[in-house]
Motif scaffolding. Sequence first.
Motif, PDB file in Angstrom:
ATOM      1  N   ARG A 405       0.835  -1.205   0.000  1.00  0.00           N
ATOM      2  CA  ARG A 405       0.000   0.000   0.000  1.00  0.00           C
ATOM      3  C   ARG A 405       0.872   1.259   0.000  1.00  0.00           C
ATOM      4  O   ARG A 405       2.050   1.214   0.365  1.00  0.00           O
ATOM      5  N   THR A 406       0.280   2.334  -0.429  1.00  0.00           N
ATOM      6  CA  THR A 406       0.947   3.638  -0.409  1.00  0.00           C
ATOM      7  C   THR A 406       0.052   4.637   0.292  1.00  0.00           C
ATOM      8  O   THR A 406      -1.183   4.495   0.300  1.00  0.00           O
ATOM      9  N   GLU A 407       0.661   5.644   0.853  1.00  0.00           N
ATOM     10  CA  GLU A 407      -0.088   6.738   1.465  1.00  0.00           C
ATOM     11  C   GLU A 407       0.804   7.960   1.547  1.00  0.00           C
ATOM     12  O   GLU A 407       2.029   7.860   1.487  1.00  0.00           O
ATOM     13  N   ARG A 408       0.145   9.091   1.696  1.00  0.00           N
ATOM     14  CA  ARG A 408       0.905  10.347   1.790  1.00  0.00           C
ATOM     15  C   ARG A 408       1.268  10.610   3.241  1.00  0.00           C
ATOM     16  O   ARG A 408       0.448  10.451   4.132  1.00  0.00           O
ATOM     17  N   ARG A 409       2.519  11.021   3.445  1.00  0.00           N
ATOM     18  CA  ARG A 409       2.996  11.364   4.775  1.00  0.00           C
ATOM     19  C   ARG A 409       3.469  12.807   4.769  1.00  0.00           C
ATOM     20  O   ARG A 409       4.386  13.161   4.034  1.00  0.00           O
ATOM     21  N   GLU A 410       2.839  13.629   5.578  1.00  0.00           N
ATOM     22  CA  GLU A 410       3.173  15.048   5.661  1.00  0.00           C
ATOM     23  C   GLU A 410       3.035  15.678   4.265  1.00  0.00           C
ATOM     24  O   GLU A 410       2.253  15.217   3.433  1.00  0.00           O
ATOM     25  N   SER A 411       3.778  16.733   4.010  1.00  0.00           N
ATOM     26  CA  SER A 411       3.626  17.413   2.724  1.00  0.00           C
ATOM     27  C   SER A 411       4.657  17.009   1.699  1.00  0.00           C
ATOM     28  O   SER A 411       4.476  17.220   0.506  1.00  0.00           O
ATOM     29  N   ASP A 412       5.741  16.402   2.159  1.00  0.00           N
ATOM     30  CA  ASP A 412       6.837  16.115   1.239  1.00  0.00           C
ATOM     31  C   ASP A 412       7.320  14.672   1.322  1.00  0.00           C
ATOM     32  O   ASP A 412       8.450  14.374   0.945  1.00  0.00           O
ATOM     33  N   GLN A 413       6.487  13.767   1.831  1.00  0.00           N
ATOM     34  CA  GLN A 413       6.891  12.375   1.966  1.00  0.00           C
ATOM     35  C   GLN A 413       5.777  11.459   1.470  1.00  0.00           C
ATOM     36  O   GLN A 413       4.589  11.748   1.638  1.00  0.00           O
ATOM     37  N   VAL A 414       6.183  10.366   0.824  1.00  0.00           N
ATOM     38  CA  VAL A 414       5.249   9.311   0.417  1.00  0.00           C
ATOM     39  C   VAL A 414       5.720   8.018   1.076  1.00  0.00           C
ATOM     40  O   VAL A 414       6.923   7.707   1.056  1.00  0.00           O
ATOM     41  N   LEU A 415       4.790   7.289   1.677  1.00  0.00           N
ATOM     42  CA  LEU A 415       5.120   6.057   2.375  1.00  0.00           C
ATOM     43  C   LEU A 415       4.681   4.850   1.557  1.00  0.00           C
ATOM     44  O   LEU A 415       3.587   4.839   0.986  1.00  0.00           O
ATOM     45  N   VAL A 416       5.539   3.830   1.516  1.00  0.00           N
ATOM     46  CA  VAL A 416       5.232   2.548   0.890  1.00  0.00           C
ATOM     47  C   VAL A 416       5.360   1.480   1.967  1.00  0.00           C
ATOM     48  O   VAL A 416       6.378   1.437   2.683  1.00  0.00           O
ATOM     49  N   ALA A 417       4.339   0.627   2.104  1.00  0.00           N
ATOM     50  CA  ALA A 417       4.346  -0.433   3.113  1.00  0.00           C
ATOM     51  C   ALA A 417       4.117  -1.779   2.445  1.00  0.00           C
ATOM     52  O   ALA A 417       3.273  -1.909   1.544  1.00  0.00           O
TER      53      ALA A 417
END
Length: 483
Positions: A405-417
């Motif tokens: 899955r992916t999600e947005r983290r804060e304004s300048d980060q993208v998270l991949v799990a």
Amino acid sequence: MSRSSPLQWSRRSALVNYAVAVLSVVAALVAALLLEPDMHSSPFVSLSLCAIMFSAWFGGLGPGLFATALSVAGFTYYFVPPIGFAVAPTDLPRVVLLAVTALFVVWLNVARRGTESALRRSEAYLADAQRLSHTGSFGWRIASGNIVWSKETYRIFGVDETVKPTSDLILQCVHPDDRELVLHEINRAALGKPSYDYEHRLLMPNGAIKHLTVRTHRVKYESGEEELVGALMDVTATRETQEALDTARAELARVTRVTALGQMSASIAHEVNQPLAAIATSASAGLRWLTREVPEIGEARACVNHIAEEANRASEIMRSIRDLARRADPEVVALDINAVIDETVALVKQEALNHRVTVQVQLAPELPLVRGDRIQLQQVIINLAINGIQAMVAGIDRARVLTIRTERRESDQVLVAVQDVGIGTEPEGLDRLFAAFYTTKPDGMGMGLSICRSIIEAHGGRVWASRNIGPGMTFQFTVSAYR
């Protein structure tokens, strides 16, 4: 040829110092005796003080005190009546004054000599420290433009010490590609910037390149004059070592990718066979449409279009495999992380099916583009996915699901799990998962997760692992949004 020992040389040096003291006092005494008839006062006191000062400066404390004793004796014998060593009470203050003055002169000279010796030692220590650490120093008087270099700075620049350093000389030594940067920093310093810290390269006359780190700060003296005092360090060896390390790390990452491709050989074969089978089927159907009594041109055209689509699909699969296997420098561009994950899932899908693992993809919409290298990020996702699949192979009697899955983290980060429902890892082993050569697999090398960490950190992100509330593990990493 015999050589003098240090002890013999020390004795000879002491004898010379005391001989100089004797000769200095004798010269002062002779000059005073010769000059006294023409001068209506004795010049011996002044001349003896000069002799004492010279003896203390040349030989130190011992010769200075010896010269003092000789001077007092000579003064008492020749210039204090009655002639001889007898001293009248009225003349005793003159002798005492000479002795006290002489001792004061000796003390001043010995103290100055000690200060000069300490200063020379300090300068020698500094020069040795600069030579050993490849660090030079410099000063730049802003108003006058006068520049001073240390010996190590001259050595780093490869310039003779007789040459006066100037801004033009510095720019001549700088690598042509870095001259604009250095000139910009010099101008900023001249306009009042309090300090600066930057790196640039030197192009040596023999064609060699040196890497320098320059740091300065501005000093303002009580007179109001300002000076830039700074240091520059030759970091060429460090940069070359880092480049060699990066090359070795890149080669290791490529080997790991090739190893992963070997593990996915069944998946790759399946992925390639699918479009090939579709091409063969469409080609047979197209021939049948064309060989009818009345050829069906429209149906045949549809078959040809399908053949072209499947051929492009096979080409894309082969391109992805070739890119993963080849050795290439990182190419950091703006990437759609969801598209990167889709490409990666296509490569590991059959591997998952072979182990009865279902791959679920939960991709957040409207994510910002990320800054990264597509091949390297694919390698990270492949490594994490294969680890998750292998963790669910043995001893699992529940549904095997791998979730990406992916999600947005804060304004300048993208998270991949990447989440699995496998056997997990004991809490005490979590901190060691990303260490080089640490593995829980009987046939593992322990490099996959370590390489993942290196890649993500090089992208300005971080990677970590955590135990699920239920069974299994979740590996997560962040990448920076492209700006």
